[in-house]
Design an enzyme around this catalytic site. Structure first.
Site, PDB file in Angstrom:
ATOM      1  N   CYS A  15       0.843  -1.188   0.000  1.00 53.87           N
ATOM      2  CA  CYS A  15       0.000   0.000   0.000  1.00 53.87           C
ATOM      3  C   CYS A  15       0.882   1.243   0.000  1.00 53.87           C
ATOM      4  CB  CYS A  15      -0.909   0.019   1.227  1.00 53.87           C
ATOM      5  SG  CYS A  15      -2.014   1.453   1.262  1.00 53.87           S
ATOM      6  N   ASP A  58      -6.435  10.376  -5.303  1.00 57.06           N
ATOM      7  CA  ASP A  58      -5.756   9.445  -4.411  1.00 57.06           C
ATOM      8  C   ASP A  58      -4.410   9.076  -5.021  1.00 57.06           C
ATOM      9  OD1 ASP A  58      -5.296   7.786  -2.286  1.00 57.06           O
ATOM     10  OD2 ASP A  58      -6.972   6.435  -2.650  1.00 57.06           O
ATOM     11  N   ASN A  59      -3.563   8.457  -4.211  1.00 60.21           N
ATOM     12  CA  ASN A  59      -2.279   7.933  -4.688  1.00 60.21           C
ATOM     13  C   ASN A  59      -1.411   8.992  -5.364  1.00 60.21           C
ATOM     14  OD1 ASN A  59      -2.812   5.287  -3.770  1.00 60.21           O
ATOM     15  ND2 ASN A  59      -4.103   4.919  -5.546  1.00 60.21           N
TER      16      ASN A  59
END
Length: 867
Positions: free
Chosen positions: A152, A284-285
């Site tokens: 993650c 995100d990310n």
């Protein structure tokens, strides 16, 4: 040669889809033995079969899970990491039940019979758009098996959250896992659709429906077509079909990149000339520049649309596993040395080429020994778990490695910390200092294990713990140390400098000047209206029950509590900025002090009354009596045999139990007892157990109570409620007294309990002139609760008490009324009268229809009370 002694894979597809490898046949419940080269094999795996009670009240009530996993975002959605030592001890490969999970929302419920026809589409900039079934993916394409570590992007994020809260929740150092994945190469699937020349990206979309659409992201097309990058569609982990949390039945696996690119529950592949416009790909990310504050990121969307800040390849990272957090070592009995152990990984297929250890604050370093278990698969030829292991030609590295170093005990005794850093073959090395960013992703500074000494014993501290406020970073911050100066909170002779103050987020509604007293707060701290306190301010979570990312239970469990510590630890600055919308006032200071006091009296003091509105008191589960297959009477032992409960007639009290599957979660519900109000030493609760069925989830509190062993401690608080019967026709509603000559009582199921309490008070007092009519609706005759008591009241005083039972599913032998409580019954027995009041308690649908009918008949809203 290693020997597979037992590998069992449950077939989740029909028998005609079971794959045969020539060497190994994988079938449901089949055990086999086969000699294989010396390759790492999956650890023993035990598929969870029971849905944890913590999940039964959530959209994931169909997913069995391992209780060892550490929940990072409360009850729901499910985001977990395994205990770090447990992960390491499993070895190179991780069992599916301990594999970390990152879910953005509910897990799609995919049934066995639906899997063969599960479809994915290949569309967009292709010459030949395709829709492939799961059956075709297995039968028409070559299958490969490869070891891949998924990580993650938030791994080690809690360290950043301690420095300054990011927009992401706190991961520890176990947000990664490794498995043997089996399936076709993504390149083979894409080539079937013949990508057009202008196609540059592969956008992927899953079946998980989320508040901002389906989860999706993209990678470059030339990466997807490159066999060196090994991007695949997987339907197996470690030889068994994917489990629900890991993408059942089909997912993308993108080796060497962050886990967020490996889309689960895959449904669509869209070829485009630009990166994905999916909300989750954009928001995100990403690692925004460190000077971008949460406020800047929220106010200017351009930060999120700049593709330069998107994360693809993993960075180089490492962690210490042994010594464990809070492990102690007695040098006098430890032997000559201690072996420090841990893991390391790199991104983009690059090999970790060195791991270095320092015990003198980075002045000198030693090389650790590295074990590359992934390399053992390069020598293997043939099929494994239905896929060809084809790694002999490939030099890319997509897995973690384990490192170790023996350190002399005297060296540890003279050190204050163990420092670890890793480097990959591109000479990318972990930095000493943290690069803080809004989302808290890709955190990879040197991993530091602090060493403290007390009475000659060494104690080791990791930076953080994923679910507890412990670790050297927590300790240093609480002591006022500066975690941003590169010296881990220490000062080295420089003049103290004032750190730039972090702007506090205002969580209060502008212009609101209302003080909330204890009674108003406790009366509204219910499941239906969950009021809670943060930093002395009261918030009403009702409007956010549906939209909360953690599910309604996350808010309901906070009802009636000061949740300041937990709220501030979990929520981002963005979440805090939303709080003014739910702010309803400031808690009275004396009431707030009382709420924070867990006990207002000595435990040895014999208080005459058990319940306290200002604090939780503890009762003990003494007995459980089975009334029917789904109804129980629970007897709680109070603190002392001479205590009365202290509950006014017509009111309730809150019960809180710890969720048996999560020590960090509490379940709170309100109940009205059926025992006499003057009973001493115990209290009795009539509870209907809502068991789980194939089509419905079970009741969270009732199933938790059902599972509590005798002797368990239950927290109680009260009284709560707006209604109180004072006797002789006198009623108190929200502190205002009125007089009635009659009660019309409407109830159904366990809604009988508050009705029964008021009815008993009226009928047992022979001097009370108040009359009562009770309409009691149930499904079948055996569902009528407290029947003997109700009928005895009607028999003993027929002039003041009339009980009418009606059944919606009555047997032929039933001689009473039939049907639900509707307009006909209400007109017959609940016609409007002067100085009369209607008391209602039952299922929401019954209460709603009763309200509409009664108002239509001419009753005033002020004459209706709903418990």
């Amino acid at each position: 040669m290693a020997t597979i002694t037992e590998v069992r894979t449950e077939a989740l597809v029909p028998n005609d889809l079971i794959l045969k490898t020539g060497q190994i046949k994988i079938e449901s419940e089949e055990v086999f033995t086969k000699d294989l080269p010396n390759i790492p094999l999956p650890p023993p795996s035990k598929r969870p079969t029971e849905v944890l009670s913590v999940d039964k009240g959530t959209p994931d009530g169909h997913v069995p899970r391992d209780p060892r996993l550490i929940r990072l975002t409360g009850v729901h959605p499910f985001n977990v990491e395994p205990p770090l030592a447990d992960l390491y001890q499993e070895g190179f490969l991780t069992s599916p039940e301990l594999f970390y999970v990152r879910n953005h929302g509910p897990v799609p419920h995919v049934k066995d019979e639906d899997i063969p026809n599960w479809e994915i589409s290949i569309e967009g900039l292709v010459e030949k758009p395709l829709v492939l079934s799961f059956r075709q993916v297995l039968q028409q394409y070559d299958q490969i098996t490869a070891p891949i570590t998924l990580v993650c992007a938030g791994n080690r994020r809690k360290e950043q959250n301690i420095v300054r809260k990011t927009k992401g929740f706190s991961w520890g150092a176990a947000g990664l896992s490794t498995a043997l994945f089996t399936g076709p190469l993504l390149a083979d699937i894409l080539r079937s659709a013949k990508p057009l020349r202008k196609a540059k990206y592969v956008c992927m979309e899953g079946a998980d429906k989320l508040p901002n659409g389906h989860y999706g992201t993209s990678v470059k097309l030339n990466w997807a077509l490159d066999p060196n990058r090994g991007i695949m569609l997987a339907h197996k982990m470690n030889g068994e079909s994917l489990r629900p949390d890991h993408g059942r039945p089909l997912r993308a696996v993108v080796p060497g990149q962050i886990g967020g690119r490996s889309v689960k529950w895959l449904k669509r592949l869209i070829l485009t000339d630009v990166p994905s416009d999916n909300w989750y790909h954009i928001n995100d990310n990403r690692v925004l520049p460190t000077m971008v504050s949460p406020e800047m990121a929220s106010s200017d969307p351009n930060w999120w649309h700049d593709e330069r800040y998107a994360i693809y390849d993993l960075n180089t990272n490492s962690s210490v596993v042994y010594p464990q957090h809070n492990e102690t070592l007695d040098p006098s009995s430890a032997g000559p040395s201690y072996t420090v152990k841990g893991y390391a990984y790199a991104g983009g297929g690059r090999r970790v080429t060195r791991v270095e250890i320092s015990t003198d604050k980075g002045k000198s370093w030693k090389l650790a020994d590295i074990e590359y278990a992934e390399d053992k698969y390069r020598d293997f030829e043939g099929d494994l778990f239905g896929g060809n292991v084809d790694m002999y030609w490939r030099e890319t590295c997509f897995c973690w490695c384990f490192w170790s170093l023996s350190i002399p005990i005297p060296e540890l005794e003279s050190s204050d910390a163990i420092l670890v850093r890793a480097m990959d073959e591109a000479l990318s090395i972990q930095p000493r200092d943290m690069y803080w960013s809004v989302l808290g992703m890709m955190n990879n500074p040197w991993f530091r294990v602090a060493i403290t000494k007390e009475n000659g014993i060494l104690k080791f501290e990791h930076p953080t713990h994923p679910s507890m406020s412990t670790g050297w970073m927590e300790r240093v911050k609480k002591a006022g140390g500066d975690l941003t100066n590169g010296n881990w909170g220490e000062r080295h002779g420089e003049e103290p400098t004032e750190p730039e103050p972090v702007q506090e987020i205002n969580m209060k509604k502008g212009g609101l000047n209302k003080t909330i007293d204890l009674k108003e707060f406790t009366d509204n701290a219910t499941e239906e209206k969950p009021w809670f306190i943060v930093n002395g301010e009261v918030y009403d979570g009702t409007a956010f029950l549906e939209g909360h990312p953690g599910g309604a239970q996350s808010i309901i469990s906070s009802a009636g509590l000061d949740v300041s510590e937990d709220f501030l630890a979990i929520h981002s600055e963005t979440a805090k900025a939303m709080m003014p919308e739910y702010h309803i006032g400031t808690m009275d200071q004396s009431a707030l002090k009382a709420l924070k006091d867990d006990s207002s009296s000595s435990p040895d003091e014999i208080r005459p009354v058990f319940l306290q509105s200002r604090s939780w008191t503890k009762a003990t589960l003494k007995a459980k009596k089975e009334i029917s297959w789904d109804t129980r009477i629970f007897t709680l032992q109070l603190e002392h045999d001479d205590q009365t409960l202290g509950l006014p007639i017509g009111q309730h009290f809150m019960i809180k139990v710890q969720d048996p599957s999560s020590k960090n979660e509490a379940i709170i519900r309100s109940y009205t007892p059926i025992s006499e109000t003057n009973l001493k030493g115990t209290v009795e609760l009539l509870v209907k157990i809502y068991f789980e069925t194939p089509t419905t989830v079970g009741g969270k509190m009732t199933t938790a109570l059902e599972r509590l062993p005798l002797g368990s401690v239950v927290d109680c608080k009260g009284p709560t409620g707006r209604f109180e019967y004072l006797g002789d026709g006198r009623v108190l509603i929200s502190g205002k007294e009125r007089h009635v000559r009659s009660f019309k009582m409407i109830c159904g199921g366990t809604g009988i309990t508050p009705i029964y309490q008021v009815l008993r008070a009226v009928i047992q007092d022979r001097q009370d002139p108040t009359s009562c009519v009770v309409l009691n609706g149930n499904r079948q005759e055996e569902d009528i609760l407290c029947r003997s008591g109700l009928d005895s009241f009607a028999t003993s005083d027929s002039k003041r008490c009339n009980i009418i039972h009606t059944l919606s599913k009555a047997a032929d032998s039933w001689t009473g009324r039939r049907g639900r409580i509707g307009e006909e019954l209400l007109k017959e027995y609940v016609a409007p009268e002067e100085e009369s009041m209607v008391l209602i308690c039952g299922p929401p649908a019954m209460e709603k229809s009763a309200r509409e009918s009664l108002l239509k008949q001419g009753w005033k809203e002020s004459d209706l009370h709903f418990f």
